[in-house]
Design a protein around this motif. Sequence first.
Motif, PDB file in Angstrom:
ATOM      1  N   SER A   1     -62.278  69.953  92.737  1.00  0.00           N
ATOM      2  CA  SER A   1     -62.460  69.040  91.616  1.00  0.00           C
ATOM      3  C   SER A   1     -61.928  67.679  92.045  1.00  0.00           C
ATOM      4  CB  SER A   1     -61.680  69.557  90.387  1.00  0.00           C
ATOM      5  OG  SER A   1     -61.720  68.624  89.341  1.00  0.00           O
ATOM      6  N   SER A   2     -62.798  66.654  92.059  1.00  0.00           N
ATOM      7  CA  SER A   2     -62.398  65.376  92.674  1.00  0.00           C
ATOM      8  C   SER A   2     -61.927  64.345  91.678  1.00  0.00           C
ATOM      9  CB  SER A   2     -63.584  64.820  93.473  1.00  0.00           C
ATOM     10  OG  SER A   2     -64.668  64.500  92.636  1.00  0.00           O
ATOM     11  N   ALA A   3     -61.361  63.433  91.900  1.00  0.00           N
ATOM     12  CA  ALA A   3     -60.714  62.168  91.912  1.00  0.00           C
ATOM     13  C   ALA A   3     -60.558  61.305  90.692  1.00  0.00           C
ATOM     14  CB  ALA A   3     -61.379  61.323  92.953  1.00  0.00           C
ATOM     15  N   GLY A   4     -60.740  61.807  89.479  1.00  0.00           N
ATOM     16  CA  GLY A   4     -60.610  60.944  88.297  1.00  0.00           C
ATOM     17  C   GLY A   4     -59.256  60.316  88.142  1.00  0.00           C
TER      18      GLY A   4
ATOM     19  N   LYS B   1     -68.375  77.834 102.605  1.00  0.00           N
ATOM     20  CA  LYS B   1     -69.049  77.607 101.326  1.00  0.00           C
ATOM     21  C   LYS B   1     -68.092  76.888 100.373  1.00  0.00           C
ATOM     22  CE  LYS B   1     -71.748  81.837 101.971  1.00  0.00           C
ATOM     23  NZ  LYS B   1     -72.096  83.169 101.415  1.00  0.00           N
ATOM     24  N   ILE B   2     -68.501  75.700  99.952  1.00  0.00           N
ATOM     25  CA  ILE B   2     -67.649  74.854  99.124  1.00  0.00           C
ATOM     26  C   ILE B   2     -68.456  74.349  97.929  1.00  0.00           C
ATOM     27  CG2 ILE B   2     -66.193  72.799  99.048  1.00  0.00           C
ATOM     28  CD1 ILE B   2     -65.938  73.012 102.112  1.00  0.00           C
ATOM     29  N   THR B   3     -67.850  74.387  96.753  1.00  0.00           N
ATOM     30  CA  THR B   3     -68.459  73.866  95.537  1.00  0.00           C
ATOM     31  C   THR B   3     -67.657  72.664  95.063  1.00  0.00           C
ATOM     32  OG1 THR B   3     -69.220  76.071  94.866  1.00  0.00           O
ATOM     33  CG2 THR B   3     -69.117  74.381  93.169  1.00  0.00           C
ATOM     34  N   VAL B   4     -68.340  71.550  94.841  1.00  0.00           N
ATOM     35  CA  VAL B   4     -67.688  70.313  94.417  1.00  0.00           C
ATOM     36  C   VAL B   4     -68.297  69.845  93.101  1.00  0.00           C
ATOM     37  CG1 VAL B   4     -67.137  67.923  95.021  1.00  0.00           C
ATOM     38  CG2 VAL B   4     -67.329  69.647  96.822  1.00  0.00           C
ATOM     39  N   GLY B   5     -67.461  69.544  92.135  1.00  0.00           N
ATOM     40  CA  GLY B   5     -67.934  69.045  90.849  1.00  0.00           C
ATOM     41  C   GLY B   5     -68.097  67.536  90.855  1.00  0.00           C
ATOM     42  N   LEU B   6     -69.247  67.042  90.373  1.00  0.00           N
ATOM     43  CA  LEU B   6     -69.414  65.612  90.163  1.00  0.00           C
ATOM     44  C   LEU B   6     -68.628  65.194  88.923  1.00  0.00           C
ATOM     45  CD1 LEU B   6     -73.264  65.143  90.773  1.00  0.00           C
ATOM     46  CD2 LEU B   6     -71.393  65.052  92.437  1.00  0.00           C
ATOM     47  N   LEU B   7     -68.306  63.909  88.838  1.00  0.00           N
ATOM     48  CA  LEU B   7     -67.592  63.417  87.662  1.00  0.00           C
ATOM     49  C   LEU B   7     -68.479  63.486  86.423  1.00  0.00           C
ATOM     50  CD1 LEU B   7     -65.678  60.230  88.844  1.00  0.00           C
ATOM     51  CD2 LEU B   7     -64.832  62.552  88.647  1.00  0.00           C
ATOM     52  N   GLN B   8     -67.878  63.869  85.326  1.00  0.00           N
ATOM     53  CA  GLN B   8     -68.583  63.897  84.055  1.00  0.00           C
ATOM     54  C   GLN B   8     -68.618  62.507  83.426  1.00  0.00           C
ATOM     55  OE1 GLN B   8     -65.653  65.064  84.962  1.00  0.00           O
ATOM     56  NE2 GLN B   8     -64.748  66.213  83.290  1.00  0.00           N
ATOM     57  N   PRO B   9     -69.390  62.310  82.351  1.00  0.00           N
ATOM     58  CA  PRO B   9     -69.471  60.990  81.718  1.00  0.00           C
ATOM     59  C   PRO B   9     -68.172  60.628  81.009  1.00  0.00           C
ATOM     60  CG  PRO B   9     -70.684  62.606  80.431  1.00  0.00           C
ATOM     61  CD  PRO B   9     -70.280  63.294  81.699  1.00  0.00           C
ATOM     62  N   ILE B  10     -67.287  59.944  81.715  1.00  0.00           N
ATOM     63  CA  ILE B  10     -65.969  59.617  81.187  1.00  0.00           C
ATOM     64  C   ILE B  10     -66.065  58.770  79.926  1.00  0.00           C
ATOM     65  CG2 ILE B  10     -63.753  58.552  81.710  1.00  0.00           C
ATOM     66  CD1 ILE B  10     -64.486  61.047  83.280  1.00  0.00           C
ATOM     67  N   GLY B  11     -67.121  57.982  79.839  1.00  0.00           N
ATOM     68  CA  GLY B  11     -67.288  57.147  78.670  1.00  0.00           C
ATOM     69  C   GLY B  11     -67.501  57.918  77.385  1.00  0.00           C
ATOM     70  N   CYS B  12     -67.694  59.221  77.483  1.00  0.00           N
ATOM     71  CA  CYS B  12     -67.897  60.055  76.298  1.00  0.00           C
ATOM     72  C   CYS B  12     -66.648  60.826  75.898  1.00  0.00           C
ATOM     73  CB  CYS B  12     -69.049  61.041  76.535  1.00  0.00           C
ATOM     74  SG  CYS B  12     -70.648  60.256  76.831  1.00  0.00           S
TER      75      CYS B  12
ATOM     76  N   LEU C   1     -68.391  52.518  81.323  1.00  0.00           N
ATOM     77  CA  LEU C   1     -67.657  53.554  82.059  1.00  0.00           C
ATOM     78  C   LEU C   1     -68.606  54.547  82.705  1.00  0.00           C
ATOM     79  CD1 LEU C   1     -64.463  54.892  80.260  1.00  0.00           C
ATOM     80  CD2 LEU C   1     -64.736  54.138  82.613  1.00  0.00           C
ATOM     81  N   ASN C   2     -69.607  54.948  81.974  1.00  0.00           N
ATOM     82  CA  ASN C   2     -70.547  55.926  82.505  1.00  0.00           C
ATOM     83  C   ASN C   2     -71.314  55.390  83.706  1.00  0.00           C
ATOM     84  OD1 ASN C   2     -69.743  57.800  80.644  1.00  0.00           O
ATOM     85  ND2 ASN C   2     -71.528  57.588  79.314  1.00  0.00           N
ATOM     86  N   MET C   3     -71.585  54.083  83.709  1.00  0.00           N
ATOM     87  CA  MET C   3     -72.251  53.485  84.872  1.00  0.00           C
ATOM     88  C   MET C   3     -71.367  53.562  86.109  1.00  0.00           C
ATOM     89  SD  MET C   3     -74.146  50.145  83.218  1.00  0.00           S
ATOM     90  CE  MET C   3     -74.582  49.512  84.853  1.00  0.00           C
ATOM     91  N   LEU C   4     -70.056  53.355  85.930  1.00  0.00           N
ATOM     92  CA  LEU C   4     -69.128  53.479  87.049  1.00  0.00           C
ATOM     93  C   LEU C   4     -69.098  54.907  87.591  1.00  0.00           C
ATOM     94  CD1 LEU C   4     -66.164  51.293  85.790  1.00  0.00           C
ATOM     95  CD2 LEU C   4     -67.693  50.800  87.697  1.00  0.00           C
ATOM     96  N   VAL C   5     -69.178  55.866  86.684  1.00  0.00           N
ATOM     97  CA  VAL C   5     -69.187  57.265  87.104  1.00  0.00           C
ATOM     98  C   VAL C   5     -70.425  57.561  87.946  1.00  0.00           C
ATOM     99  CG1 VAL C   5     -69.312  59.658  86.311  1.00  0.00           C
ATOM    100  CG2 VAL C   5     -67.813  58.037  85.151  1.00  0.00           C
ATOM    101  N   THR C   6     -71.567  57.004  87.563  1.00  0.00           N
ATOM    102  CA  THR C   6     -72.790  57.252  88.338  1.00  0.00           C
ATOM    103  C   THR C   6     -72.666  56.695  89.751  1.00  0.00           C
ATOM    104  OG1 THR C   6     -73.894  55.232  87.539  1.00  0.00           O
ATOM    105  CG2 THR C   6     -74.227  57.245  86.258  1.00  0.00           C
ATOM    106  N   LYS C   7     -71.976  55.558  89.917  1.00  0.00           N
ATOM    107  CA  LYS C   7     -71.765  55.000  91.253  1.00  0.00           C
ATOM    108  C   LYS C   7     -70.908  55.934  92.098  1.00  0.00           C
ATOM    109  CE  LYS C   7     -73.985  51.115  90.697  1.00  0.00           C
ATOM    110  NZ  LYS C   7     -75.230  50.850  91.476  1.00  0.00           N
TER     111      LYS C   7
END
Length: 354
Positions: A169-172, A214-225, A242-248
């Motif tokens: 689980s990455s980096a928020g 085998k590694i599973t990595v979660g993308l960031l969720q929409p923090i703006g929500c 905020l959500n645009m930053l998450v997409t980057k």
Amino acid sequence: MYYTYYFSSMAKQIPPIITFLSLLILLFMIPITTGTKKSSYGVRSYHNSLKLFVFGDSYVDTGNFLNSPSYKPPYGITFPHQPSGRFSDGRVLTDYIAWSLNIKSPAPYSLRNSSELQYGINFAYGGTGVFNTFLKGPNMSIQIDKFEELIKQNIYSKSDIDSSVALVSSAGNDYFQYLFIDGRNIKDILDFGASLINQLSLNLKRIHSVGIKKITVGLLQPIGCLPVITTPSSFAKCNETLNMLVTKHNELLLKTVQDLNKESGSVIVTLDFYKSFLSVIETMQKKHDVANVLQPCCVPESSIYQCGSVDERGEKKYSLCDKPELSFFWDDFHPSQNGWDAVYKMVQNPLLQI
């Protein structure tokens, strides 16, 4: 979550956009749960050949942060019906991934004993990041250090590692540290994001180098929500900046995973929590039994309190919704078990690749 008091006391000193951006980080101190039905996630027969090793923050922590609010009521009221160190009313992402692998959730590293290692180990620690955060918990590199120590001690054999799966689980929380605690310039956020992804790439390489393929990595969720972000609008709408930053961030992470799979021959799959969160939120908004899907079930009385807070007399400083099983968010930062149940059902297909 654990940053609530510090953040609320400083928020007035920061421009609105930085206030929103700061919370980008909190996302990963976040933990998760599932409002699963017994018919779907009931008792089953488990096998021991596969093991799960977990690295990250509160979205996947199942009990390592021993002094956190997650060890106080009302956390855990849905599962296991008492606080268990999960940042939710019930199960979190780790529980779902373990279930998909047909194993029990691995024991938290802080609570490990020799009889509970057969399904792997959970090193994740709520509030931590890829880099150091002010909570001073073990960052991801230190979590991997602990994993390597167990291997050196021959706790796990080569065959154990070869047949295992890692969940990352990455980096928020790193973004929060950078923008809010360190007070860095917002114009440099993209450069910081690149350095963050670079370190995360090194961490994934380390995990692969010890033998986990085998590694599973979660993308960031929409923090703006997140409810802590949508509170000013009375939980009416997400913050699209905020959500645009998450997409980057997610675009960089996806490119990194693609490159690593080509270079190392590993199998790294991503779970798209950004799209799945938005899809579930939109679906729930259309249901008549969900009045306001962005509002959390556990609501503090004021910004200086958090879910689970009590005063000097033990009186609750929060309120609970009547039906947690209908909510999407549990507290200001984390999905409810019901929310994670719905999200997991949308992201489970990539797990078939591992």
